[in-house]
Design an enzyme around this catalytic site. Sequence first.
Site, PDB file in Angstrom:
ATOM      1  NE  ARG A  46      -2.854   0.416   3.363  1.00 46.28           N
ATOM      2  CZ  ARG A  46      -2.103   0.589   4.463  1.00 46.28           C
ATOM      3  NH1 ARG A  46      -1.333   1.656   4.607  1.00 46.28           N
ATOM      4  NH2 ARG A  46      -2.103  -0.325   5.423  1.00 46.28           N
ATOM      5  CE1 TYR A  98     -16.930  12.223 -14.871  1.00 45.14           C
ATOM      6  CE2 TYR A  98     -16.138  12.230 -12.607  1.00 45.14           C
ATOM      7  CZ  TYR A  98     -16.673  11.553 -13.690  1.00 45.14           C
ATOM      8  OH  TYR A  98     -16.936  10.229 -13.582  1.00 45.14           O
ATOM      9  CG  ASP A 170      -9.902  17.189 -13.688  1.00 41.54           C
ATOM     10  OD1 ASP A 170      -9.236  16.684 -14.612  1.00 41.54           O
ATOM     11  OD2 ASP A 170     -10.910  16.645 -13.191  1.00 41.54           O
ATOM     12  CE  LYS A 195     -12.670   9.228 -17.443  1.00 37.84           C
ATOM     13  NZ  LYS A 195     -13.014  10.426 -16.707  1.00 37.84           N
TER      14      LYS A 195
HETATM   15  C1  LIG Z   1     -13.534  10.791 -15.437  1.00 35.30           C
HETATM   16  C2  LIG Z   1     -13.155  12.086 -14.865  1.00 35.30           C
HETATM   17  C3  LIG Z   1     -12.838  12.207 -13.502  1.00 35.30           C
HETATM   18  C4  LIG Z   1     -12.968  11.057 -12.525  1.00 35.30           C
HETATM   19  O1  LIG Z   1     -12.046  10.061 -12.783  1.00 35.30           O
HETATM   20  P1  LIG Z   1     -12.303   8.499 -12.500  1.00 35.30           P
HETATM   21  O2  LIG Z   1     -11.026   7.872 -12.934  1.00 35.30           O
HETATM   22  O3  LIG Z   1     -13.494   8.085 -13.311  1.00 35.30           O
HETATM   23  O4  LIG Z   1     -12.589   8.384 -11.041  1.00 35.30           O
HETATM   24  C5  LIG Z   1     -12.426  13.451 -13.040  1.00 35.30           C
HETATM   25  N1  LIG Z   1     -12.344  14.517 -13.868  1.00 35.30           N
HETATM   26  C6  LIG Z   1     -12.637  14.424 -15.174  1.00 35.30           C
HETATM   27  C7  LIG Z   1     -12.514  15.642 -16.037  1.00 35.30           C
HETATM   28  C8  LIG Z   1     -13.061  13.216 -15.718  1.00 35.30           C
HETATM   29  O5  LIG Z   1     -13.375  13.155 -17.017  1.00 35.30           O
END
Ligand SMILES: *Cc1c(COP(=O)(O)O)cnc(C)c1O
Length: 379
Positions: A46, A98, A170, A195
């Site tokens: 961990r 998001y 983000d 993504k």
């Molecule tokens: C998908 C997404 C998240 C969350 O990420 P996960 O890996 O699904 O938990 C956060 N910000 C954006 C812009 C996203 O597209």
Amino acid sequence: MKLETKLIHAGAEPDPSTGAIMTPIYQTSTYVQESPGVHKGYEYARTQNPTRHSLQLALATVENGKFGLCFSSGSAAADAVITLLNPGDEIIAANDMYGGTYRLFTKIFVKYGLKFHFINMQDANEVSKYINKNTKLIWTETPTNPMMNITDIAAVAAIAKKNHVLLCVDNTFASPYLQSPLDFGADIVLHSATKYIGGHSDSVHGCLIMNDESLNDQLAFIQNSCGAVPGPQDCFLILRGLKTLHVRMQRHCENGEKIAHWLRNNPKVDKVYWCGFEDHPNHEIAKKQMRGFGGMMSFTLKDDSIEAAKKVLSSTKLFALAESLGGVESLIGHPATMTHASIPKEERMKNGLVDSLMRLSVGIEDADDLIADLDRAIG
Ligand SMILES: *Cc1c(COP(=O)(O)O)cnc(C)c1O
């Protein structure tokens, strides 16, 4: 060293025991110690794992940061950032982001006594109005999901610095290939590596990148204490994905540009939201802080009924109807019922996120095939 080279070589040392060029998947929960406290830097998985360690180094390097921390998802990474705060602290966040992040903030963290101000971050001056002595964090996403609005990172970072407030960006939609928020003064960069970074729709993963050592220490403490760490196989997949990010992103950008223009010229299409258009309200800022405009876009039809949108959503063949984005395959989504269903309708409508809005994640297939698919579906 150029980003293209960093993406392939960062964090990658040949494996010390065999010379394996790819960091192996260290599928282990613990490490044998020679005598109590005498070990090779790894005690419990961990806390440390060599596969994760390579990935953390690589991610830090490609984001022009000093430190990287990986999490089991982008949401777990967001959770770690908010866990830095204390009851009574205030956060200024973009009102267009998001849906899962909005849900995390409003449904989980509000009950721990944190206060969130959701504001329009396209105007950096708006941010100053909400700063007070309790403000600890500014949170933005740029481009935003799904309206493709842009925050001027340098302008907001200057306000954050002046007021001793952290800025978290983000960077999921742009990816490290198109935008480097730390270079514009952000304190923390967040990715859902699920993504573009992973890029193959085969893993859920998140990360944080920063320059400040004490911030890294605090977040590493949270990573270890709360334990939302990714497994080594996921780290391996993300590390593999990272190596082709630049070639994939180049094609995402080319295809995105062709499709955005094609949609705009289609008589049945009403609005197209893509930050590469010269008349996009924040295009100049996008040009200043991004190296390309990517393959994410949203659009509405002139027939704004939900039925017309549903027909398109259920008739594309190459664009698969699915949540998520950034993979090699093209996806189509319906934010109002899918990714943004957790945002109340009144809040969504304020940002133009109408029920008929459709979002595309343009993949790296042949652009003409993708256009033919949309043409058939839009009819
Ligand atoms: C998908 C997404 C998240 C969350 O990420 P996960 O890996 O699904 O938990 C956060 N910000 C954006 C812009 C996203 O597209």
